[in-house]
Design a protein around this motif. Structure first.
Motif, PDB file in Angstrom:
ATOM      1  N   ALA A  90     -19.143   0.466  -1.707  1.00 44.46           N
ATOM      2  CA  ALA A  90     -17.738   0.595  -1.313  1.00 44.46           C
ATOM      3  C   ALA A  90     -17.407   2.071  -1.150  1.00 44.46           C
ATOM      4  O   ALA A  90     -18.111   2.947  -1.653  1.00 44.46           O
ATOM      5  N   VAL A  91     -16.314   2.325  -0.440  1.00 41.86           N
ATOM      6  CA  VAL A  91     -15.878   3.700  -0.231  1.00 41.86           C
ATOM      7  C   VAL A  91     -14.437   3.841  -0.703  1.00 41.86           C
ATOM      8  O   VAL A  91     -13.612   2.938  -0.515  1.00 41.86           O
ATOM      9  N   SER A  92     -14.163   4.953  -1.365  1.00 38.17           N
ATOM     10  CA  SER A  92     -12.813   5.254  -1.821  1.00 38.17           C
ATOM     11  C   SER A  92     -12.195   6.239  -0.842  1.00 38.17           C
ATOM     12  O   SER A  92     -12.726   7.340  -0.624  1.00 38.17           O
ATOM     13  N   LEU A  93     -11.075   5.853  -0.233  1.00 44.13           N
ATOM     14  CA  LEU A  93     -10.404   6.702   0.751  1.00 44.13           C
ATOM     15  C   LEU A  93      -9.404   7.603   0.027  1.00 44.13           C
ATOM     16  O   LEU A  93      -8.545   7.119  -0.713  1.00 44.13           O
ATOM     17  N   LYS A  94      -9.502   8.906   0.240  1.00 44.82           N
ATOM     18  CA  LYS A  94      -8.729   9.891  -0.520  1.00 44.82           C
ATOM     19  C   LYS A  94      -7.541  10.466   0.249  1.00 44.82           C
ATOM     20  O   LYS A  94      -6.496  10.755  -0.321  1.00 44.82           O
ATOM     21  N   LYS A  95      -7.708  10.690   1.556  1.00 45.82           N
ATOM     22  CA  LYS A  95      -6.636  11.227   2.398  1.00 45.82           C
ATOM     23  C   LYS A  95      -6.549  10.400   3.662  1.00 45.82           C
ATOM     24  O   LYS A  95      -7.574  10.077   4.275  1.00 45.82           O
ATOM     25  N   LEU A  96      -5.319  10.085   4.071  1.00 41.16           N
ATOM     26  CA  LEU A  96      -5.100   9.208   5.212  1.00 41.16           C
ATOM     27  C   LEU A  96      -3.991   9.767   6.095  1.00 41.16           C
ATOM     28  O   LEU A  96      -3.129  10.520   5.631  1.00 41.16           O
ATOM     29  N   GLN A  97      -4.015   9.345   7.349  1.00 43.97           N
ATOM     30  CA  GLN A  97      -2.970   9.766   8.281  1.00 43.97           C
ATOM     31  C   GLN A  97      -2.681   8.640   9.262  1.00 43.97           C
ATOM     32  O   GLN A  97      -3.531   8.293  10.083  1.00 43.97           O
ATOM     33  N   ARG A  98      -1.491   8.074   9.149  1.00 43.36           N
ATOM     34  CA  ARG A  98      -1.068   7.084  10.135  1.00 43.36           C
ATOM     35  C   ARG A  98      -0.714   7.773  11.442  1.00 43.36           C
ATOM     36  O   ARG A  98      -0.309   8.930  11.453  1.00 43.36           O
ATOM     37  N   SER A  99      -0.829   7.040  12.528  1.00 45.03           N
ATOM     38  CA  SER A  99      -0.499   7.581  13.845  1.00 45.03           C
ATOM     39  C   SER A  99       0.931   8.114  13.873  1.00 45.03           C
ATOM     40  O   SER A  99       1.873   7.413  13.485  1.00 45.03           O
ATOM     41  N   PRO A 154     -14.867   9.731  21.505  1.00 45.55           N
ATOM     42  CA  PRO A 154     -13.807   8.949  20.848  1.00 45.55           C
ATOM     43  C   PRO A 154     -14.310   7.619  20.307  1.00 45.55           C
ATOM     44  O   PRO A 154     -13.872   7.161  19.249  1.00 45.55           O
ATOM     45  N   GLU A 155     -15.259   7.008  21.015  1.00 41.31           N
ATOM     46  CA  GLU A 155     -15.745   5.687  20.604  1.00 41.31           C
ATOM     47  C   GLU A 155     -16.460   5.744  19.244  1.00 41.31           C
ATOM     48  O   GLU A 155     -16.297   4.851  18.403  1.00 41.31           O
ATOM     49  N   GLU A 156     -17.241   6.782  18.998  1.00 41.04           N
ATOM     50  CA  GLU A 156     -18.008   6.818  17.758  1.00 41.04           C
ATOM     51  C   GLU A 156     -17.159   7.229  16.557  1.00 41.04           C
ATOM     52  O   GLU A 156     -17.613   7.151  15.414  1.00 41.04           O
ATOM     53  N   ALA A 157     -15.928   7.668  16.784  1.00 41.77           N
ATOM     54  CA  ALA A 157     -15.060   8.031  15.674  1.00 41.77           C
ATOM     55  C   ALA A 157     -14.539   6.798  14.939  1.00 41.77           C
ATOM     56  O   ALA A 157     -14.100   6.905  13.791  1.00 41.77           O
ATOM     57  N   ARG A 158     -14.603   5.644  15.552  1.00 42.04           N
ATOM     58  CA  ARG A 158     -14.112   4.424  14.884  1.00 42.04           C
ATOM     59  C   ARG A 158     -15.009   4.075  13.701  1.00 42.04           C
ATOM     60  O   ARG A 158     -16.238   4.128  13.799  1.00 42.04           O
ATOM     61  N   ILE A 159     -14.398   3.730  12.585  1.00 40.82           N
ATOM     62  CA  ILE A 159     -15.140   3.381  11.375  1.00 40.82           C
ATOM     63  C   ILE A 159     -15.745   1.984  11.518  1.00 40.82           C
ATOM     64  O   ILE A 159     -15.071   1.035  11.912  1.00 40.82           O
ATOM     65  N   ASP A 160     -17.022   1.873  11.188  1.00 36.90           N
ATOM     66  CA  ASP A 160     -17.708   0.594  11.155  1.00 36.90           C
ATOM     67  C   ASP A 160     -17.970   0.269   9.684  1.00 36.90           C
ATOM     68  O   ASP A 160     -18.868   0.826   9.050  1.00 36.90           O
ATOM     69  N   TRP A 161     -17.172  -0.628   9.127  1.00 36.29           N
ATOM     70  CA  TRP A 161     -17.244  -0.947   7.704  1.00 36.29           C
ATOM     71  C   TRP A 161     -18.551  -1.606   7.317  1.00 36.29           C
ATOM     72  O   TRP A 161     -18.867  -1.731   6.123  1.00 36.29           O
ATOM     73  N   ARG A 162     -19.350  -2.016   8.291  1.00 37.36           N
ATOM     74  CA  ARG A 162     -20.640  -2.644   8.004  1.00 37.36           C
ATOM     75  C   ARG A 162     -21.690  -1.631   7.566  1.00 37.36           C
ATOM     76  O   ARG A 162     -22.736  -2.015   7.052  1.00 37.36           O
ATOM     77  N   GLN A 163     -21.408  -0.355   7.762  1.00 38.14           N
ATOM     78  CA  GLN A 163     -22.353   0.675   7.342  1.00 38.14           C
ATOM     79  C   GLN A 163     -22.398   0.777   5.813  1.00 38.14           C
ATOM     80  O   GLN A 163     -21.425   0.446   5.126  1.00 38.14           O
ATOM     81  N   PRO A 164     -23.499   1.266   5.246  1.00 37.24           N
ATOM     82  CA  PRO A 164     -23.537   1.543   3.805  1.00 37.24           C
ATOM     83  C   PRO A 164     -22.490   2.587   3.430  1.00 37.24           C
ATOM     84  O   PRO A 164     -22.153   3.461   4.244  1.00 37.24           O
ATOM     85  N   ALA A 165     -22.008   2.530   2.188  1.00 39.15           N
ATOM     86  CA  ALA A 165     -20.935   3.423   1.753  1.00 39.15           C
ATOM     87  C   ALA A 165     -21.309   4.896   1.895  1.00 39.15           C
ATOM     88  O   ALA A 165     -20.489   5.709   2.325  1.00 39.15           O
ATOM     89  N   ALA A 166     -22.539   5.268   1.531  1.00 40.85           N
ATOM     90  CA  ALA A 166     -22.952   6.670   1.600  1.00 40.85           C
ATOM     91  C   ALA A 166     -22.896   7.177   3.045  1.00 40.85           C
ATOM     92  O   ALA A 166     -22.445   8.296   3.317  1.00 40.85           O
ATOM     93  N   MET A 167     -23.335   6.347   3.977  1.00 41.78           N
ATOM     94  CA  MET A 167     -23.318   6.726   5.390  1.00 41.78           C
ATOM     95  C   MET A 167     -21.886   6.821   5.915  1.00 41.78           C
ATOM     96  O   MET A 167     -21.540   7.735   6.674  1.00 41.78           O
TER      97      MET A 167
END
Length: 313
Positions: free
Chosen positions: A281-290, A206-219
């Protein structure tokens, strides 16, 4: 052939279906025991359990094969072969050696890369451009046995772990009748796995599923697609009342737009949602709120407006 089938999740379903359609005798189906699931925590049978019962096949659900009773019950089946696909249990030597032709495993990677539990997710997360599905003669090591048959599959920039999972499971299922026909006449030559290039596909935490925005966009794009649809790469955002809202990103695309803004800053939020990363930058295409259903980004933004400059955590 007289077979035992050993599998649990959806990935194994096409394989069992193909073996039944090919006319093999399925002496017994082994799968994980029913587990609590859903809000009511009711016991739920595995996809393989349900499929096997629909065909009137005998289903066995041992917790493990430590007891002499379970080993003897397996040996009493007098099998030609056991076919294993994502079963979820380590098989002891007595089980591996019981069938006349041993046990073969269908694995969703090109071994020795991505041995272990989550090869499909890890391949996308690592940015691999190819993967595959292989039939392997099982031995006591973790996915270390000789390879009997392989198919290579391209990983597309639009693939998620869900779409790649489905491709690999169906390709692997189609391999099974050919492989068993060849095995019956000693027509498959085992190939020893390479000793270099070994990687392990550890379970997703579960911990690694969190997005780290500091990563490069491709990663970051690979991270998001590799965790979609489950467990889902997630981040937090703030609603109009100042409350933190958990949100999953389920589809994305690395964007060539450069920005000097801090990683996690929204660059654009009209019909698109573009977020600054550590690089690009990354473009988010599909999202799901809790607690909500999955939405395309334009629909999401109509119901939950965001603004350029806002930070995602």
């Amino acid at each position: 052939m007289r077979l035992a089938f050993m599998g649990t999740p959806d990935f194994a379903v096409p394989g069992l279906s193909e073996l039944i359609a090919a006319g093999h005798e399925i002496a017994a189906v082994y799968t994980q025991p029913p587990r609590p699931a859903g809000r009511g925590h009711k016991l739920r049978k595995s996809p393989i359990h349900e499929l096997a019962e629909s065909f009137g096949l005998e289903v066995r659900t041992p917790e493990n094969f430590k007891s002499a009773e379970d080993k003897q019950a397996f040996q009493a089946l007098d099998l030609d072969l056991a076919v294993v696909i994502a079963y979820g249990l380590i098989l002891p030597k007595a089980i591996l050696e019981s069938p006349r032709l041993g046990c073969i495993n269908l694995h969703g990677s090109l071994l020795p890369r991505w041995r272990g539990a989550a090869p499909v997710q890890r391949a996308i997360m690592a940015g691999d451009t190819t993967t595959g599905v292989q039939l392997m003669q099982m031995e006591r090591g973790l996915d270390t046995g000789p390879i009997l048959l392989s198919e290579t599959v391209e990983i597309l920039e639009t693939d998620t772990s869900g779409s790649l999972h489905d491709k690999l499971s169906h390709i692997g299922a189609n391999m099974l009748p050919r492989a068993l026909a060849a095995l019956s006449r000693d027509g498959l030559v085992p190939t020893t796995q390479a000793t270099d290039g070994v990687t392990y596909a550890e379970k997703i935490t579960p911990e690694e599923a969190r997005i780290d925005w500091r990563q490069p966009a491709a990663m970051l794009d690979c991270h998001i697609r590799g965790l979609s649809p489950f467990p889902g790469a997630w981040f937090d955002l703030t609603d109009s009342d100042g409350k933190s809202v958990r949100c999953k990103a389920l589809m994305s695309q690395a964007h060539d737009r450069m920005s000097a803004q801090k990683p996690g800053t929204i660059i654009e939020a009209d019909t698109r949602l573009i977020v600054a990363c550590g690089e690009g930058a990354v473009s988010l295409k599909k999202l799901q709120r809790s607690g909500k259903s999955v939405q395309a980004v334009d629909e999401f933004l109509r119901g939950f407006p965001l603004s350029p400059g806002q930070m995602l955590a």
